[in-house]
Enzyme design. Structure first.
Site, short mmCIF file in Angstrom:
data_model
loop_
_atom_site.label_atom_id
_atom_site.label_comp_id
_atom_site.label_asym_id
_atom_site.label_seq_id
_atom_site.Cartn_x
_atom_site.Cartn_y
_atom_site.Cartn_z
CG PHE A 1 2.82 16.20 29.19
CD1 PHE A 1 1.83 17.01 29.74
CD2 PHE A 1 3.78 15.66 30.04
CE1 PHE A 1 1.80 17.27 31.11
CE2 PHE A 1 3.76 15.91 31.40
CZ PHE A 1 2.76 16.72 31.94
CB CYS B 1 10.40 23.07 32.93
SG CYS B 1 10.47 24.45 31.81
#
Ligand code: NAD
Length: 491
Positions: free
Chosen positions: A151, A283
């Protein structure tokens, strides 16, 4: 924006899914329902896989020089719709518009690099490997490729793979996150305008069951995955067992080492942007800030001041630095982890758990949080929080800091801030992570470098982007060839 039930794009046409399951997609700043994602069934996975397999036969024979003409057209359309796509990202994901623009720019860079495929895909030739015998290696596409996406970068992550897979002659199925399916849907409206032959590019919405059917399908030859580590491990194991080529990017907990000689102004600004950009849902977000040799005495107060000044709100509004997190469940999980940190002994220099934003009473907002006095064994030092939480540790030496980095479960990124070349060099050489930042807070590789990742941040060998993607999406064929002189005498 209507709360339409989204269609799949299969074999060149928009098709309504029959799947009984679905998920409401909500603007995380307002809680408004903006679409409904259907969960496509295994029968629909079969139909898309077969369409892509049929299209492969002719697409792989289309010369690379012609295949890239479609990508040039796509690049032009992406530029033309740049701002619409960025706004769509903000509305479904929550990140601020500037970050969304950066995301689309990185997506386009991958299209540009993939346009070089006639050069990137060149083979090797060696004449006379034995008397009168030549040997050469050519690259051929692997077949049907499915990409399963998370997402947090709905507009960029499909582009780590799709342009390279298409340019090298594969056909593609994209499965976006069910929580942020709209940006990819807009991209597919552009792909439709580009006019790829039917079945070459396909969009399939869905959730776990859809993913598992993709992993098992015999007509799909390669899988790319980006998401959390437990799912990455599952995808890697299941698709490998089905005989597929797989690469699976997982989660992260990125350490940033700060030495006392780091430039205060630059380091503070970069750490703020890295920890709180996209509300920490990156990330490559800095998470553990490791102060070495007393650096906390220089940095603690400035970091605290800056975190308190950060403006939180809807990402399309002017002057906002940070948007909401993706869901109420995610917000509750982050709030719980902050409490765990405090229970285990961390000190909340800034506590952002309670955040009410004027005009957006139903949004999933948090404000920046800083937990100081965190120890390496604490839960918050080891867990991917994926929210706007900075955990600050204090260690004595660069060696201690490198040992902390290397003891971590993940290996996506590690950064160092220092004015010392020797310390930076040692760090670069010894830190066990796939992306290293030296006085950089988000060490995101450009499209012509692999998006690396080590340890539990990555399962596989070849990564997305650049030459790695070219290798991943092609299989090598080596030909050893002899032509006897006698055979040419007749001419
Ligand atoms: P997620 O793992 O929940 O979901 C990713 C995808 O997997 C989605 O398309 C989802 O439908 C599917 N999925 C989820 N659970 C599944 C299951 N049990 N079986 C089969 N399929 C399943 O990840 P997310 O929350 O969307 O994304 C956030 C995570 O992604 C974070 O951990 C973040 O660090 C990671 N991430 C990593 C990178 C990287 O490059 N390493 C980049 C971006 C995000």
């Amino acid at each position: 924006m209507t709360s339409e039930r989204l269609s799949n794009f299969v074999d060149g046409a928009w098709r309504v899914s029959n799947g009984a399951g679905s998920l409401e997609v909500r603007n995380p700043a307002s809680n408004e329902v903006i679409a409904v994602t259907p969960f496509s069934t295994p029968e629909e996975v079969d139909a898309v896989a077969q369409a892509a397999a049929r299209a492969f036969e002719s697409w792989r024979r289309t010369p690379a020089t012609q295949r890239i003409q479609y990508l040039f057209k796509l690049k032009a359309l992406l530029e033309e719709h740049f701002d619409d796509l960025a706004r769509q990202i903000t509305i479904e994901n929550g990140k601020i518009l500037d970050d969304a623009r950066g995301e689309i720019r990185r997506a386009i860079e991958n299209v540009e690099v993939a346009c070089g495929i006639p050069m990137l895909m060149l083979g090797d030739f060696s004449e006379d490997i034995a008397r009168g015998i030549d040997e050469y290696m050519i690259r051929q596409p692997v077949g049907v490729v499915a990409s399963i996406c998370p997402f947090n970068f709905p507009g960029m992550i499909p582009f780590w793979y799709m342009p390279y897979a298409l340019a090298t002659g594969n056909t593609v199925i994209i499965k976006p996150s069910e929580r942020t399916p709209l940006t990819v849907l807009r991209v597919f409206e552009l792909l439709e305008q580009v006019g790829f032959p039917p079945g070459v590019v396909n969009l399939l919405h869905g959730s776990h069951e859809t993913v598992n059917a993709l992993l098992d399908h015999p007509s799909i030859h390669a899988i790319t995955f980006v998401g959390s580590t437990p799912v990455a491990r599952h995808v890697y194991a299941r698709a490998s067992a089905a005989g597929k080529r797989v690469q699976a990017q997982g989660g992260a907990k990125n350490p940033v080492i700060v030495l006392p000689d780091a430039d205060v102004e630059m380091t503070t600004k970069i750490i703020m942007d890295s920890v709180y950009g996209n509300a920490g849902q990156r990330c490559l977000a800095a998470a553990n800030i490791v102060m070495v040799a007393g650096a906390e005495k220089i940095f603690s107060s400035v970091l605290t001041e800056e975190a308190e000044k950060r403006v939180v709100g809807f990402g399309l509004d002017q002057g906002v630095h940070m948007g909401p997190v993706i869901s109420p469940q995610s917000r509750a999980r982050i709030q719980g982890l902050i409490q765990t940190g405090i229970d285990e002994g961390a000190v909340p220099l800034v506590d952002g758990r309670a955040a009410t934003i004027a005009g957006y009473p139903d949004g999933y907002f948090l404000r920046p949080t800083i937990l100081a006095g965190v120890r390496p064994e604490h839960t918050v030092a080891r867990t991917e929080i994926f929210g706007p939480v900075m955990t600050v540790l204090e260690l004595d030496t660069v060696d201690d800091a490198i040992a902390f980095v290397n003891n971590g479960q993940y290996g996506n990124m590690a950064c160092v801030f220092t004015g010392s070349g020797a310390a930076a060099r040692k760090f670069r050489n010894e830190a066990q992570a796939g992306n290293i930042g030296i006085n950089i807070g988000v060490a995101a590789p450009m499209a012509f470098f692999p998006f690396s990742g080590w340890k539990e941040s990555f399962f596989g060998t070849l990564h997305g982007q650049g030459k790695h993607a070219v290798e991943f999406f092609t299989q090598t064929k080596v030909v050893v060839e002899r032509w006897l002189k006698e055979w040419s005498r007749q001419f």
